[in-house]
Design a protein around this motif. Structure first.
Motif, PDB file in Angstrom:
ATOM      1  N   VAL A   1       0.909  -1.029   0.015  1.00  0.00           N
ATOM      2  CA  VAL A   1      -0.155  -0.193   0.035  1.00  0.00           C
ATOM      3  C   VAL A   1       0.911   1.084   0.078  1.00  0.00           C
ATOM      4  O   VAL A   1       0.608   2.378  -0.672  1.00  0.00           O
TER       5      VAL A   1
ATOM      6  N   TYR B   1     -13.351  14.774   4.079  1.00  0.00           N
ATOM      7  CA  TYR B   1     -14.243  14.937   5.210  1.00  0.00           C
ATOM      8  C   TYR B   1     -14.398  16.401   4.988  1.00  0.00           C
ATOM      9  O   TYR B   1     -13.655  17.388   5.217  1.00  0.00           O
TER      10      TYR B   1
ATOM     11  N   TYR C   1      -3.875  13.226   7.983  1.00  0.00           N
ATOM     12  CA  TYR C   1      -4.348  11.879   8.261  1.00  0.00           C
ATOM     13  C   TYR C   1      -4.379  10.866   7.284  1.00  0.00           C
ATOM     14  O   TYR C   1      -3.820   9.883   7.249  1.00  0.00           O
TER      15      TYR C   1
ATOM     16  N   LEU D   1      -2.481   7.333   6.971  1.00  0.00           N
ATOM     17  CA  LEU D   1      -2.765   6.106   6.642  1.00  0.00           C
ATOM     18  C   LEU D   1      -2.182   5.221   5.704  1.00  0.00           C
ATOM     19  O   LEU D   1      -2.111   4.160   5.554  1.00  0.00           O
ATOM     20  N   ARG D   2      -1.439   6.087   4.750  1.00  0.00           N
ATOM     21  CA  ARG D   2      -0.884   5.519   3.750  1.00  0.00           C
ATOM     22  C   ARG D   2       0.577   4.825   4.266  1.00  0.00           C
ATOM     23  O   ARG D   2       1.415   4.171   3.570  1.00  0.00           O
TER      24      ARG D   2
ATOM     25  N   LYS E   1      -2.214   1.731  12.071  1.00  0.00           N
ATOM     26  CA  LYS E   1      -3.205   2.711  11.315  1.00  0.00           C
ATOM     27  C   LYS E   1      -4.638   2.697  11.670  1.00  0.00           C
ATOM     28  O   LYS E   1      -5.357   3.772  11.940  1.00  0.00           O
TER      29      LYS E   1
ATOM     30  N   THR F   1      -4.502   5.397  14.405  1.00  0.00           N
ATOM     31  CA  THR F   1      -4.498   6.790  13.744  1.00  0.00           C
ATOM     32  C   THR F   1      -6.235   7.013  13.487  1.00  0.00           C
ATOM     33  O   THR F   1      -6.768   8.024  13.660  1.00  0.00           O
ATOM     34  N   ILE F   2      -6.918   5.880  13.015  1.00  0.00           N
ATOM     35  CA  ILE F   2      -8.178   6.121  12.767  1.00  0.00           C
ATOM     36  C   ILE F   2      -9.113   6.407  14.115  1.00  0.00           C
ATOM     37  O   ILE F   2     -10.028   7.226  14.161  1.00  0.00           O
TER      38      ILE F   2
ATOM     39  N   LYS G   1      -7.867   7.865  16.881  1.00  0.00           N
ATOM     40  CA  LYS G   1      -7.500   9.371  17.125  1.00  0.00           C
ATOM     41  C   LYS G   1      -8.430  10.139  16.494  1.00  0.00           C
ATOM     42  O   LYS G   1      -8.876  10.982  16.961  1.00  0.00           O
ATOM     43  N   ARG G   2      -8.495   9.935  15.072  1.00  0.00           N
ATOM     44  CA  ARG G   2      -9.232  11.063  14.296  1.00  0.00           C
ATOM     45  C   ARG G   2     -10.834  11.014  14.616  1.00  0.00           C
ATOM     46  O   ARG G   2     -11.343  12.030  14.868  1.00  0.00           O
ATOM     47  N   GLU G   3     -11.284  10.020  14.823  1.00  0.00           N
ATOM     48  CA  GLU G   3     -12.724   9.547  15.211  1.00  0.00           C
ATOM     49  C   GLU G   3     -12.838  10.249  16.636  1.00  0.00           C
ATOM     50  O   GLU G   3     -13.955  10.958  16.797  1.00  0.00           O
TER      51      GLU G   3
ATOM     52  N   GLU H   1     -18.750   9.112   5.331  1.00  0.00           N
ATOM     53  CA  GLU H   1     -17.745   8.820   4.465  1.00  0.00           C
ATOM     54  C   GLU H   1     -18.249   8.086   3.296  1.00  0.00           C
ATOM     55  O   GLU H   1     -17.653   8.307   2.239  1.00  0.00           O
TER      56      GLU H   1
ATOM     57  N   ILE I   1      -9.790   5.697   1.599  1.00  0.00           N
ATOM     58  CA  ILE I   1      -9.443   5.291   2.770  1.00  0.00           C
ATOM     59  C   ILE I   1      -8.870   3.796   2.847  1.00  0.00           C
ATOM     60  O   ILE I   1      -8.179   3.207   3.206  1.00  0.00           O
ATOM     61  N   VAL I   2     -10.012   2.940   2.221  1.00  0.00           N
ATOM     62  CA  VAL I   2      -9.897   1.646   1.954  1.00  0.00           C
ATOM     63  C   VAL I   2      -8.964   1.136   1.063  1.00  0.00           C
ATOM     64  O   VAL I   2      -8.697   0.009   0.938  1.00  0.00           O
TER      65      VAL I   2
ATOM     66  N   SER J   1      -6.136   2.339   1.542  1.00  0.00           N
ATOM     67  CA  SER J   1      -4.889   2.422   2.395  1.00  0.00           C
ATOM     68  C   SER J   1      -5.056   1.384   3.500  1.00  0.00           C
ATOM     69  O   SER J   1      -4.133   0.765   4.209  1.00  0.00           O
ATOM     70  N   VAL J   2      -6.433   1.173   4.210  1.00  0.00           N
ATOM     71  CA  VAL J   2      -6.423   0.156   5.390  1.00  0.00           C
ATOM     72  C   VAL J   2      -7.519  -0.717   4.965  1.00  0.00           C
ATOM     73  O   VAL J   2      -8.502  -0.314   4.116  1.00  0.00           O
TER      74      VAL J   2
ATOM     75  N   LEU K   1     -11.208   0.122   9.255  1.00  0.00           N
ATOM     76  CA  LEU K   1     -11.830   1.539   9.398  1.00  0.00           C
ATOM     77  C   LEU K   1     -13.249   1.327  10.290  1.00  0.00           C
ATOM     78  O   LEU K   1     -13.214   2.299  10.903  1.00  0.00           O
TER      79      LEU K   1
ATOM     80  N   LYS L   1     -13.652   3.486  13.769  1.00  0.00           N
ATOM     81  CA  LYS L   1     -14.633   4.453  14.020  1.00  0.00           C
ATOM     82  C   LYS L   1     -15.615   4.046  15.299  1.00  0.00           C
ATOM     83  O   LYS L   1     -15.891   4.669  16.227  1.00  0.00           O
TER      84      LYS L   1
END
Lengths: 324, 445
Positions: free
Chosen positions: A73, A86, A97, A101-102, B3, B6-7, B9-11, B205, B214-215, B217-218, B223, B227
């Protein structure tokens, strides 16, 4: 040239319909590879499989000889056709962000983003919410997010739709620049003009199957139908009587000074024979071979008919559609 | 796993930093504190001097009608019509007419008012007159009031629960009821509140089309889990702040206005006492009752019967378990539809068990160890609410652990199910999805 990405016999079936039927293709390293095909042919499915968003039912994808895994990825950048951000999130934060994720670290992401934002005049927008940006600016942000982590392979799904002409040109320049810097780019498009302009290689997918693949110049050569456009003055006798069975008159039009016509040379008759046949009875003002445009090849491959071969064909194959 | 973090944290941050979170976090405890404080304050303020004119044609009762804190009685020697005129002139709020024959026929008593009668004043007058009637009738029958009072024996059975460890504790079912219902209700509200946040987040989303970026990447599962977890942490944070702030606000009021939080003893005790006790004795009694009956005192004694560590740990466990179970389903719904309007058809089966559990909570409270309570606290869809209702009444460890284990299995099952719908749904646009379609996704994913 090395093959960076190879797809081997990819098959994907959704309930009730086959999206991809044993599709194989090879994307040479440091090339721009056009993935062409009409709507619903399976391009987006193939792109999603390359991005590991969905898995193939059969077949495999190799990146630099290795079977694709989530660790790859990091080496791929993807700009989807339907792209969004967003709306309520701040631009800079969001870019950071998505690049994290990458697989980029927060520190690297911020540093690189600052540079790219500077380059695209986006710096003042760093702390603004995405919904405050114009659509063009949002697309620039999306482009930055796609290329920021310096992926070896970039995938753009219909990158030019939704961009205004100025941004389309910026994007094209950036794509060419990325190739110079060593990246390999796959992009899917309907815009044949941009294919002529940018692509080194193409694959054409129609009805879930790959029907054509190769170097753009070679494909064009293969698809030449030996049609010549001629302009004649001081004609001694009707054009039809000048041509024997080795030639076929496709269409002719009388103009002020003479006649403009399209003539196809049949079998392996040398082009010189046509010249001789014409020169004896008229004065030649212009003589040139019509190379098929990618647009023609596309239409011929998908519909089975060359637009230049028909009398009714309006599109002049000599003047390939230029991008807007 | 980096990752996913990271998600999460953002949520979490994107919600906690919203103005609405701040507003809710402050308003919530204010509202909750208001539920406690406002009735107390209103009770003190609203009964501002209700003026009652008394026309006592019988002359038996006028001395029994003593002024109270909020009700004042004024004897009038005039006609009813005149008194009512005076009332219309706002000299009085009400006119009490006691006809001559009142002693023989109490039903002839009348209270006139030009507005709706103040219920408290009416009850007070009824009480005062009833006592006076009784003592008059006692005298009439030749019974000594002292004798009657000595016969009157207050019965108040002390309920004692024998705990598993053999310890005896005084039981206060009222407190168990209150605590059980409030924590059940809180879990219900929180699941709904934060479950629908998950739904809206997924839908956002999907409709903004960021999900495809996003998907790539993860994995979709990361995801979804990110969330659900992030929103869950927001809920937990909000809950903790609410509890702390509520206690702080109520505490401040208690310190600032201690009088308001005295438990108001039943008015009748004093009324009957006033017949025989002098002022000093009355005061003594009042103090004694207050010491025993202050809200804090009662609460303290009642709460000591509750196993608090179990209560708090269970609350957090059942909140999280219930939330995770339902949030996964909400995420699946959000992924399956294209816009908020389409969510309705799938919301019903998810909300029915939740609604059912809060409706059944009332039944469970009246019989917390019955078979209905027992089974509803085992089924993972209803157990978060029902178990919290039951715990203050005491449940066995076996039940608690069984219910907890089933809940964990439950949310693992819904998460598995949701993940299969989710990863197909988030990439599906412009297709009207029905249950058969969902079933296909579950089977083929």
């Amino acid at each position: 040239m090395n093959t960076l990405l190879a797809a081997a016999n990819i098959t994907k079936t959704y309930t009730g319909h086959r999206a991809l039927d044993s599709v194989s293709m090879e994307v040479p390293e440091q090339s721009i590879f056009g993935l062409l095909g009409p709507n619903g042919a399976g391009k987006t499915t193939l792109i999603r499989i390359i991005n590991q968003i969905i898995g193939p039912d059969e077949g495999q994808i190799l990146l630099d000889g290795e079977k694709l895994t989530p660790k790859h990825v990091r080496q791929i950048g993807y700009l989807p056709e339907e792209r969004g951000l967003y709306k309520k999130m701040k631009v800079g934060e969001q870019a950071e962000y998505l690049t994290r994720l990458r697989g980029l670290s927060g520190h690297d992401a911020r540093k690189l983003l600052k540079k790219w934002f500077e380059r695209f005049d986006l710096t003042p927008w760093w702390n603004k919410k995405v919904e405050e940006l114009s659509k063009g600016m949002q697309q620039k942000v999306q482009f930055i997010i796609t290329v920021l982590h310096k992926p070896r392979l970039l995938i753009f799904d219909e990158p030019f739709t939704g961009f205004d002409p100025i941004n389309v040109n910026i994007l094209k320049e950036e794509i060419l620049k990325l190739r110079e810097e060593g990246a390999t780019i796959i992009f899917s498009t309907h815009d044949m003009g941009s294919v002529e302009e940018l692509c080194d290689h193409i694959a054409l997918i129609n009805k879930s199957q790959k029907i054509l693949e190769g170097n753009v110049q070679e494909i064009k050569k293969q698809h030449t139908s030996r049609i010549y456009e001629v302009e004649l003055n001081a004609i001694q006798k009707p054009l039809e009587s000048m041509l024997d069975g080795r030639f076929r008159l496709i269409k002719s039009r009388t103009e002020d000074q003479g006649i403009r016509a399209r003539i196809q040379i049949l079998n392996d008759t040398p082009a010189n024979d046509l010249l001789q046949a014409l020169l004896s009875e008229a004065r030649l003002a212009a003589f040139k071979e019509l190379t098929p445009s990618m647009n023609d090849i596309f239409i011929k491959k998908v519909t089975g008919r060359f637009p230049a071969e028909t009398n009714a064909g309006n599109s002049s194959p000599a003047i390939a559609e230029r991008p807007q | 796993m980096g990752k996913t973090t990271t998600i999460i944290k953002r949520e979490f941050l994107s919600r906690v930093r919203k103005k609405s979170f701040l507003v809710m976090t402050i308003l919530g405890p204010l509202l909750m504190a208001a539920i406690v404080i406002v009735p107390v304050v209103v009770a003190q303020l609203s009964d501002s001097d209700y003026e009652v004119a008394v026309l006592d044609n019988s002359d038996y009762f006028i001395q029994a009608l003593e002024d109270r804190e909020n009700v004042r009685f004024t004897p009038l020697a005039t006609s009813v019509e005149h008194a009512i005129e005076l009332m219309h002139d706002d000299r009085f709020d009400a006119v009490l007419h006691i006809p001559e024959a009142a002693f023989e026929a109490p039903s002839t008593l009348r209270l006139f008012s030009d507005k709706s009668v103040n219920l408290n004043a009416k009850l007070l007058i009824e009480n005062l007159l009833k006592l006076e009637f009784e003592s008059l009738k006692l005298a009439h029958a030749g019974i000594d009031e002292e004798v009657l009072r000595s016969i009157d024996t207050p019965i108040n059975i002390q309920a004692i629960r024998i705990r598993d460890d053999g310890e005896l504790i005084t039981d206060y079912p009222e407190i168990s009821m209150g605590l059980g219902f409030v924590s059940g209700l809180l879990i219900y509200i929180f699941i709904f509140l934060f479950g629908s946040q998950v739904l809206r987040g997924v839908l956002e989303e999907k409709t903004s089309r960021i999900v495809e970026i996003i998907v790539s990447s993860v994995r979709p599962f990361q995801l979804m889990i990110g969330k659900v977890t992030g929103v869950g942490l927001v809920g937990l944070t909000q809950f903790v702040i609410w509890v702390l702030l509520t206690f702080a606000i109520v505490g401040i009021f208690q310190v600032a206005m201690p009088d308001m939080f005295q438990f108001t003893p039943d008015e009748r005790v004093f009324v009957s006492s006033s017949q025989v006790l002098n002022v000093e004795e009355m005061q003594q009694q009042r103090e004694m009752i207050q010491q025993h009956d202050t809200m804090a005192g009662q609460l303290l004694e009642g709460l000591s019967a509750i196993n608090f560590p179990v209560m708090i740990i269970s609350f957090i466990f059942f909140f999280l378990g219930g939330y995770l179970l339902y949030a996964a389903l909400f995420a699946a719904i959000g992924s399956a539809v294209d816009n908020e309007a389409d969510t309705q058809q799938f919301m019903l089966p998810v909300t029915v068990p939740l609604l059912l559990s809060i409706i059944m909570a009332q039944m469970v409270i009246s019989n917390p160890s019955g078979p209905v309570a027992m089974w509803l606290s085992m089924i993972p869809l209803t157990s978060p609410v029902i178990m919290m209702v039951r715990i203050p009444f005491g449940v066995t460890w076996v039940e608690l652990i069984a219910s907890g284990a089933l809940l964990i299995l439950g949310f693992l099952a819904t998460t598995w199910l949701a993940a299969r719908i989710y990863r197909t749904g988030i990439l599906m646009y412009g297709k009207k999805v029905n249950y058969r379609e969902l079933w296909k996704w579950i089977r083929h994913a």
